[in-house]
Enzyme design. Structure first.
Site, PDB file in Angstrom:
ATOM      1  N   LYS A 105       9.674 -25.474  -7.528  1.00  0.00           N
ATOM      2  CA  LYS A 105       9.927 -26.890  -7.787  1.00  0.00           C
ATOM      3  C   LYS A 105       9.379 -27.231  -9.151  1.00  0.00           C
ATOM      4  CE  LYS A 105      11.680 -30.489  -5.618  1.00  0.00           C
ATOM      5  NZ  LYS A 105      12.743 -30.475  -4.612  1.00  0.00           N
ATOM      6  N   ASP A 135      16.694 -33.384  -8.462  1.00  0.00           N
ATOM      7  CA  ASP A 135      15.910 -33.939  -7.353  1.00  0.00           C
ATOM      8  C   ASP A 135      15.731 -35.421  -7.672  1.00  0.00           C
ATOM      9  OD1 ASP A 135      14.308 -33.245  -4.861  1.00  0.00           O
ATOM     10  OD2 ASP A 135      12.759 -34.233  -6.028  1.00  0.00           O
TER      11      ASP A 135
HETATM   12  P1  NAD Z   1      17.355 -40.515  -6.042  1.00  0.00           P
HETATM   13  O1  NAD Z   1      16.488 -40.710  -7.207  1.00  0.00           O
HETATM   14  O2  NAD Z   1      18.809 -40.287  -6.221  1.00  0.00           O
HETATM   15  O3  NAD Z   1      17.175 -41.740  -5.012  1.00  0.00           O
HETATM   16  C1  NAD Z   1      15.948 -42.161  -4.536  1.00  0.00           C
HETATM   17  C2  NAD Z   1      16.175 -43.433  -3.733  1.00  0.00           C
HETATM   18  O4  NAD Z   1      14.935 -43.814  -3.136  1.00  0.00           O
HETATM   19  C3  NAD Z   1      16.652 -44.592  -4.585  1.00  0.00           C
HETATM   20  O5  NAD Z   1      17.617 -45.347  -3.870  1.00  0.00           O
HETATM   21  C4  NAD Z   1      15.376 -45.420  -4.740  1.00  0.00           C
HETATM   22  O6  NAD Z   1      15.619 -46.791  -4.976  1.00  0.00           O
HETATM   23  C5  NAD Z   1      14.749 -45.195  -3.381  1.00  0.00           C
HETATM   24  N1  NAD Z   1      13.335 -45.563  -3.376  1.00  0.00           N
HETATM   25  C6  NAD Z   1      12.397 -45.292  -4.306  1.00  0.00           C
HETATM   26  N2  NAD Z   1      11.243 -45.878  -3.977  1.00  0.00           N
HETATM   27  C7  NAD Z   1      11.459 -46.519  -2.812  1.00  0.00           C
HETATM   28  C8  NAD Z   1      10.651 -47.324  -1.966  1.00  0.00           C
HETATM   29  N3  NAD Z   1       9.382 -47.592  -2.274  1.00  0.00           N
HETATM   30  N4  NAD Z   1      11.213 -47.834  -0.833  1.00  0.00           N
HETATM   31  C9  NAD Z   1      12.505 -47.584  -0.530  1.00  0.00           C
HETATM   32  N5  NAD Z   1      13.320 -46.834  -1.297  1.00  0.00           N
HETATM   33  C10 NAD Z   1      12.790 -46.320  -2.414  1.00  0.00           C
HETATM   34  O7  NAD Z   1      16.671 -39.314  -5.223  1.00  0.00           O
HETATM   35  P2  NAD Z   1      17.354 -38.342  -4.165  1.00  0.00           P
HETATM   36  O8  NAD Z   1      17.862 -37.161  -4.888  1.00  0.00           O
HETATM   37  O9  NAD Z   1      18.243 -39.121  -3.263  1.00  0.00           O
HETATM   38  O10 NAD Z   1      16.058 -37.849  -3.382  1.00  0.00           O
HETATM   39  C11 NAD Z   1      15.487 -38.585  -2.317  1.00  0.00           C
HETATM   40  C12 NAD Z   1      14.625 -37.647  -1.485  1.00  0.00           C
HETATM   41  O11 NAD Z   1      15.435 -36.553  -1.020  1.00  0.00           O
HETATM   42  C13 NAD Z   1      13.463 -36.986  -2.242  1.00  0.00           C
HETATM   43  O12 NAD Z   1      12.399 -36.781  -1.333  1.00  0.00           O
HETATM   44  C14 NAD Z   1      14.041 -35.648  -2.653  1.00  0.00           C
HETATM   45  O13 NAD Z   1      13.040 -34.673  -2.874  1.00  0.00           O
HETATM   46  C15 NAD Z   1      14.850 -35.327  -1.418  1.00  0.00           C
HETATM   47  N6  NAD Z   1      15.917 -34.328  -1.626  1.00  0.00           N
HETATM   48  C16 NAD Z   1      16.881 -34.495  -2.571  1.00  0.00           C
HETATM   49  C17 NAD Z   1      17.873 -33.535  -2.695  1.00  0.00           C
HETATM   50  C18 NAD Z   1      19.014 -33.697  -3.651  1.00  0.00           C
HETATM   51  O14 NAD Z   1      19.935 -32.854  -3.614  1.00  0.00           O
HETATM   52  N7  NAD Z   1      19.067 -34.718  -4.486  1.00  0.00           N
HETATM   53  C19 NAD Z   1      17.855 -32.388  -1.890  1.00  0.00           C
HETATM   54  C20 NAD Z   1      16.854 -32.254  -0.929  1.00  0.00           C
HETATM   55  C21 NAD Z   1      15.886 -33.235  -0.800  1.00  0.00           C
END
Ligand code: NAD
Length: 423
Positions: free
Chosen positions: A113, A153
């Site tokens: 990561k 991510d």
């Molecule tokens: P992103 O940046 O696209 O979206 C994050 C979302 O979370 C946004 O809508 C943001 O407004 C919201 N957010 C942030 N702070 C917040 C709060 N205090 N309360 C409520 N909502 C809040 O990120 P993502 O890629 O969707 O990732 C989200 C999670 O999924 C992370 O934990 C990431 O590690 C995990 N993840 C992502 C992927 C991927 O392919 N993108 C894969 C596996 C896991």
């Protein structure tokens, strides 16, 4: 399911929280101490200082990280996160989860990561491009198509991956699209990658509902986070007939017992800087109220550590499908288990993203690209197999799905260590 859980103690370190679960799984399955010792220590940790010329003409130095946790099952794989709370401990935890996630999804990868401590929402496009390029350049000896493969991510997307790929290719003199996944389609990305993590959440939700004898058409869900994972998860669950009663992001949270019009929410966010503030399709509620609202399925798809012991006591959902990494603190595990709330853990539930990243890497290596339908079909098949393995291990070891997912991963990684030997 038994109440075998991680110790009910406070884990200030996220990596300690990973180790707490690893210890529980290792004990239950009688894992060799040597394997556990190897996995308790990330293989490589890199920290860099990235000086960037900001638009105001002043230099700002950003902290960048890359942790390779393990390469036992193949080259390391894992996203790069842009957020203000990025730190060494968090990246270590996320890297370890990637090792376990890839093993659960049966991908030929280890785990890694990366992250940069920054606030991407407060930076201009030019500043973000300079920062992404500086990070890729600093990782020229770490990244590699058969070595360590980053992806998007939190806070990053295909845009940052394209900059990083271009910079990496420039400094290495190679043209190797497979060194980074989650790229835009025209520069070697895979169809279906953008929605893949949300799609995996949907497939896991349907598989769990089937085991629970629940018809998706009579089920309600709440989704926290409306970014990559949350928005696609909400859309795909909605398409399967599940009524989405709550959605939220860092700007606002909404509840509507009649069901939120997800298409309207997506259109609204697309026109409003990708945020929900100002959406009128539901009643505005507090951010934490989403986690405890009346619904059958809860999908935390935003941040880590949001399901605390106290929140766990008040959750009304029967099923939690963890779209985010680490949304549940270890201290909440025993509460959820005692309350018989089924948790499809992050290392299974959000493994759809890395699964399609793997497909992207395979397509890049072959130089031959699949249709979206092929990608989705192969993805769904892999997810269903992974879900079954974890479900069966939960039954066999009489434990939660979370510990069963660790056991599933450790069985594979343990075999890898034994077969490769030579320590
Ligand atoms: P992103 O940046 O696209 O979206 C994050 C979302 O979370 C946004 O809508 C943001 O407004 C919201 N957010 C942030 N702070 C917040 C709060 N205090 N309360 C409520 N909502 C809040 O990120 P993502 O890629 O969707 O990732 C989200 C999670 O999924 C992370 O934990 C990431 O590690 C995990 N993840 C992502 C992927 C991927 O392919 N993108 C894969 C596996 C896991």
């Amino acid at each position: 399911m038994s109440t075998q859980t991680a110790k009910a103690q406070t884990h200030e370190s996220m990596f300690d929280a990973v180790l707490a679960r690893l210890d529980v799984a290792a004990k239950l399955m009688n894992l060799s101490e040597d394997v556990a010792t190897i996995l308790r220590n990330p293989m490589k940790q890199v920290k860099v200082s990235l000086p960037i010329m900001m638009d105001n003409g002043k230099v700002q130095v950003f902290e960048g990280y890359r942790v390779v946790h393990s390469t036992i099952l193949g080259p390391s794989k894992g996203g790069v996160r842009y957020a203000m709370d990025v730190n060494q401990d968090e990246v270590m935890a996320l890297a370890a989860w990637m090792s376990f996630k890839c093993a659960v999804a049966n991908l030929p990868y280890g785990g890694a990561k990366g992250g940069i401590k920054c606030d991407p929402r407060a930076m201009s496009v030019g500043e973000l491009e300079r920062l992404s390029r500086a990070y890729a350049k600093s990782m020229k000896d770490v990244f590699g198509v058969n070595k360590d493969i980053p992806a998007p991510d939190m806070g990053t997307s295909g845009r940052e991956m394209a900059w990083m790929l271009d910079e990496f290719n420039k400094v290495t003199g190679e043209d190797s699209p497979g060194v980074i996944t989650g790229k835009p389609i025209v520069v070697g990305g895979s169809l279906g990658r953008d929605a893949a993590t949300g799609r995996g959440v949907m497939v896991n939700t349907l598989a769990a509902l089937k085991k629970m004898n629940l018809d998706p058409k009579s089920v309600t869900a709440a989704v926290q986070g409306f970014g990559n994972v949350g928005s696609h998860a909400a859309r795909l669950l909605h398409e399967k007939g599940i009524k989405i009663v709550a959605i939220g992001d860092h700007t606002a949270t909404f509840y509507n017992e009649k069901g939120i019009d997800i298409k309207a929410a997506l259109d609204f966010a697309a026109k409003n800087n990708r945020v929900l503030k100002g959406f009128t399709g539901g009643t505005e509620i507090g951010a934490n109220d989403l986690l405890t609202c009346k619904c059958d399925v809860l999908v935390p798809a935003a941040l880590q550590n949001v399901i605390t012991e106290e929140i766990a006591q008040n959750i009304q959902a029967k099923l939690i499908v963890e779209g985010a990494n680490g949304p549940t603190v270890p201290e909440a595990d025993h509460v959820l288990n005692e309350r018989k709330i089924i948790v499809v853990p992050d290392i299974l539930a959000n493994s759809g993203g890395v699964t399609v990243s793997y497909f992207e890497w395979v397509q890049n290596k072959a130089g031959y690209y699949w249709t979206e339908n092929e990608v989705n079909t192969k993805h769904d098949e892999k997810m269903e197999i992974a879900f079954s393995h974890v479900w069966n291990n939960a039954a066999e070891f009489k434990t939660s799905m979370r510990i069963a997912a660790y056991i599933t991963a450790l069985q594979k990684i343990g075999q890898g260590v034994t077969l490769k030997g030579n320590y």
